[in-house]
Scaffold this motif. Structure first.
Motif, PDB file in Angstrom:
ATOM      1  N   ALA A   1       0.838  -1.194   0.000  1.00  0.00           N
ATOM      2  CA  ALA A   1       0.000   0.000   0.000  1.00  0.00           C
ATOM      3  C   ALA A   1       0.881   1.255   0.000  1.00  0.00           C
ATOM      4  N   PRO A   2       0.375   2.359  -0.533  1.00  0.00           N
ATOM      5  CA  PRO A   2       1.172   3.596  -0.594  1.00  0.00           C
ATOM      6  C   PRO A   2       1.705   4.041   0.760  1.00  0.00           C
ATOM      7  N   GLN A   3       0.943   3.807   1.819  1.00  0.00           N
ATOM      8  CA  GLN A   3       1.384   4.267   3.143  1.00  0.00           C
ATOM      9  C   GLN A   3       2.576   3.481   3.675  1.00  0.00           C
ATOM     10  N   ASN A   4       2.973   2.404   2.993  1.00  0.00           N
ATOM     11  CA  ASN A   4       4.144   1.627   3.417  1.00  0.00           C
ATOM     12  C   ASN A   4       5.373   1.921   2.550  1.00  0.00           C
ATOM     13  N   GLN A   5       5.369   3.071   1.879  1.00  0.00           N
ATOM     14  CA  GLN A   5       6.489   3.405   1.006  1.00  0.00           C
ATOM     15  C   GLN A   5       7.808   3.513   1.780  1.00  0.00           C
ATOM     16  N   ALA A   6       7.747   3.988   3.008  1.00  0.00           N
ATOM     17  CA  ALA A   6       8.982   4.104   3.796  1.00  0.00           C
ATOM     18  C   ALA A   6       9.595   2.725   4.036  1.00  0.00           C
TER      19      ALA A   6
ATOM     20  N   ASN B   1      -5.676  -9.870   1.852  1.00  0.00           N
ATOM     21  CA  ASN B   1      -5.161  -8.741   1.076  1.00  0.00           C
ATOM     22  C   ASN B   1      -3.792  -8.286   1.574  1.00  0.00           C
ATOM     23  N   LEU B   2      -2.891  -9.248   1.688  1.00  0.00           N
ATOM     24  CA  LEU B   2      -1.604  -8.968   2.326  1.00  0.00           C
ATOM     25  C   LEU B   2      -0.639  -8.243   1.405  1.00  0.00           C
ATOM     26  N   ALA B   3       0.256  -7.501   2.028  1.00  0.00           N
ATOM     27  CA  ALA B   3       1.423  -6.979   1.330  1.00  0.00           C
ATOM     28  C   ALA B   3       2.325  -8.157   0.957  1.00  0.00           C
ATOM     29  N   VAL B   4       3.019  -8.011  -0.194  1.00  0.00           N
ATOM     30  CA  VAL B   4       3.864  -9.088  -0.708  1.00  0.00           C
ATOM     31  C   VAL B   4       5.173  -8.494  -1.218  1.00  0.00           C
ATOM     32  N   ILE B   5       6.261  -9.209  -0.982  1.00  0.00           N
ATOM     33  CA  ILE B   5       7.545  -8.888  -1.596  1.00  0.00           C
ATOM     34  C   ILE B   5       8.055 -10.150  -2.279  1.00  0.00           C
TER      35      ILE B   5
ATOM     36  N   ILE C   1       1.406  -2.533   8.590  1.00  0.00           N
ATOM     37  CA  ILE C   1       1.657  -2.948   7.209  1.00  0.00           C
ATOM     38  C   ILE C   1       0.284  -3.056   6.574  1.00  0.00           C
ATOM     39  N   ALA C   2      -0.046  -2.061   5.783  1.00  0.00           N
ATOM     40  CA  ALA C   2      -1.424  -1.904   5.314  1.00  0.00           C
ATOM     41  C   ALA C   2      -1.839  -2.994   4.339  1.00  0.00           C
ATOM     42  N   LYS C   3      -3.121  -3.222   4.268  1.00  0.00           N
ATOM     43  CA  LYS C   3      -3.680  -4.194   3.318  1.00  0.00           C
ATOM     44  C   LYS C   3      -3.579  -3.643   1.901  1.00  0.00           C
ATOM     45  N   VAL C   4      -3.647  -4.565   0.944  1.00  0.00           N
ATOM     46  CA  VAL C   4      -3.526  -4.204  -0.465  1.00  0.00           C
ATOM     47  C   VAL C   4      -4.779  -4.706  -1.180  1.00  0.00           C
ATOM     48  N   PRO C   5      -5.829  -3.883  -1.250  1.00  0.00           N
ATOM     49  CA  PRO C   5      -7.111  -4.351  -1.777  1.00  0.00           C
ATOM     50  C   PRO C   5      -7.052  -4.875  -3.195  1.00  0.00           C
ATOM     51  N   ALA C   6      -6.033  -4.516  -3.974  1.00  0.00           N
ATOM     52  CA  ALA C   6      -5.960  -4.986  -5.344  1.00  0.00           C
ATOM     53  C   ALA C   6      -5.885  -6.502  -5.443  1.00  0.00           C
TER      54      ALA C   6
END
Length: 456
Positions: A355-360, A395-399, A448-453
């Motif tokens: 999510a954009p809020q996790n850019q840092a 809707n997890l963040a992924v790397i 670590i925000a959700k990623v609705p996409a």
């Protein structure tokens, strides 16, 4: 100066030399946690096809290994699944020229009739050519489907060309074929067929399905150009079996703050039965496990890191370890998911789905990887099969840490998937890259925000 030796002395000297020196061309041996895991799993267990006693032994092995390495909350979580067992397999071109073929049945293939299937072969240069065949035109015949998969650093050819294996058999069945043989979904020129699962959707009659080695597929293509009728004698005895025993193994390194959603890192424990599953996926289990341990060497991370060694990824489809993990842990909060299931060659790229809020946090991961020559690439991270279920559910963040896949499909699902193909230095580079990422994400103090996409 000449010397004379007795036969006994010569034999004794030869025996001593064999003991003292390693065999010629012995593969390089590695060291450390990751090497110990991939070496131990391939040596002490070997092939671990889903639903088999060997996969059960692998779960017991994993349970003991993870406990010995100091992980906590180690659990074997059994589930039942649709699996498949290999049987006799043989293929011979009988016309216009007699030629033996190197073949392997595909997972979920059904057996040929007793005594084998003797039938005309119809050559299709592509999957689209098969798709365009008139309904019923293949009745009683064997379809052969070719393709042109080429090596790619990111492995991108596996999607479209792998569809020859995944979708071709069902298409051939719908056209009336008695069986299908395909060119292996691989990029090598060795006389090793590549196995792998195919899919027969509900309502489609399963048929015998196999893959020949690439040199044998070249042979069939050359013969097809001559315009003479081809015939094949095909025996495939493998068959599916439902309610097979499988299971996941999970283990944790607890974080300082148990209220924060955990990080899950995954691999799959099962393998195909032709090789020993070194690159697919013992090396993945080795990488994520060693990195999780290394990430806490400078102090206990803030978040819990959970390691998932999934069962039945290879044939799991909708009821493998991925789905079982969601059933058992879908209500637990997760922050981010990652998977290693693309061999053990060096990591060269990183992708994000955040999510954009996790850019840092993303910028810190980029900075940690930059000194290793690992750079960001376009496109969203998808995580991989073993974590796709929990990613979708939450809707997890992924790397994604992208490994060099130039040679991966030379070995994938073949008898050549063995320990000697794992380069210890490249394996350790993977561990180092994963460690760098885990030190950042497991110490992320904020949400670590959700990623609705992803959907869900």
């Amino acid at each position: 100066m000449q010397r004379s030796f007795t036969r006994a002395a010569l034999l004794a000297a030869s025996a001593a030399a064999l003991v003292a020196a390693p065999a010629f061309a012995t593969p390089t041996e590695g060291s450390g946690v990751a090497w110990d895991i991939v070496e131990g799993l391939t040596t002490e267990i070997g092939p671990r096809i889903a639903g088999s006693p060997a996969e059960g032994r692998a779960r017991a092995w994993a349970d003991a290994k993870l406990k010995a390495l100091g992980f906590q909350n180690v659990k074997v979580e059994p589930f039942t699944t649709l699996a498949w067992t290999r049987g006799e397999e043989k293929a011979v071109l009988t016309a216009p020229y007699a030629q033996p073929l190197a073949i392997a049945a595909l997972g979920m293939s059904v057996p040929t009739p007793a005594g084998g299937l003797k039938a005309e072969v119809v050559y299709f240069p592509t999957l689209d050519a098969l798709r365009a065949a008139p309904d019923g035109s293949l009745k009683g015949k064997i379809a052969f489907v070719d393709h042109a998969m080429r090596a790619a650093q990111d492995g991108s050819g596996y999607g479209p060309y792998g569809d020859v294996r995944r979708k071709g058999p069902a298409l051939a069945s719908q056209k009336g074929a008695a069986a299908i043989v395909i060119r292996s979904a691989g990029t090598d020129n060795h006389r090793n067929p590549h196995t792998g699962t195919t899919i027969f959707p509900k309502g489609v009659t399963a048929i015998p399905a196999g893959a020949v080695s690439n040199p044998d597929a070249d042979l069939i293509a050359r013969i097809a150009k001559r315009g003479q009728p081809m015939k094949m004698d095909l025996t495939l005895a493998g068959k599916p079996f439902p309610n097979a025993p499988s299971g996941n193994v999970i283990a944790e390194l607890p974080g300082r703050d148990p209220t924060l959603p955990k990080i899950v890192v995954a691999c799959h424990l099962d393998s195909w039965d032709l090789g020993t599953g070194a690159i697919d996926d013992a090396s993945g289990c080795a990488i994520v496990t060693a990195a999780a341990l290394a990430a806490q060497k400078d102090g206990q991370p803030l978040r819990t890191i959970r390691v998932l060694w999934a069962g039945n990824e290879e044939m799991g489809l909708s009821d493998g370890g991925n789905a079982a993990y969601v059933r058992m842990h879908g209500s637990e909060p997760h922050g981010l998911a990652m998977e290693s299931d693309f061999g053990a060659d060096k990591v060269w790229q990183v992708k994000f789905s955040t999510a954009p809020q996790n850019q840092a946090m993303v910028d810190k991961v980029k900075a940690a990887l930059w000194p290793m020559g690992i750079t960001p690439h376009e496109g969203a991270a998808d995580g991989g099969e073993d974590v796709s279920g929990i990613i979708q559910a939450q809707n997890l963040a992924v790397i994604d840490l992208g490994q060099d896949g130039t040679h991966y499909f030379d070995l994938h699902h073949t008898p050549d998937d063995t320990l000697d193909k794992v380069d210890p230095a490249a394996l350790q580079q993977n561990v180092d890259a994963w460690t760098a990422v885990l030190k950042v994400v497991a110490n992320e103090p904020g949400e670590i925000a959700k990623v609705p996409a992803h959907g869900g």
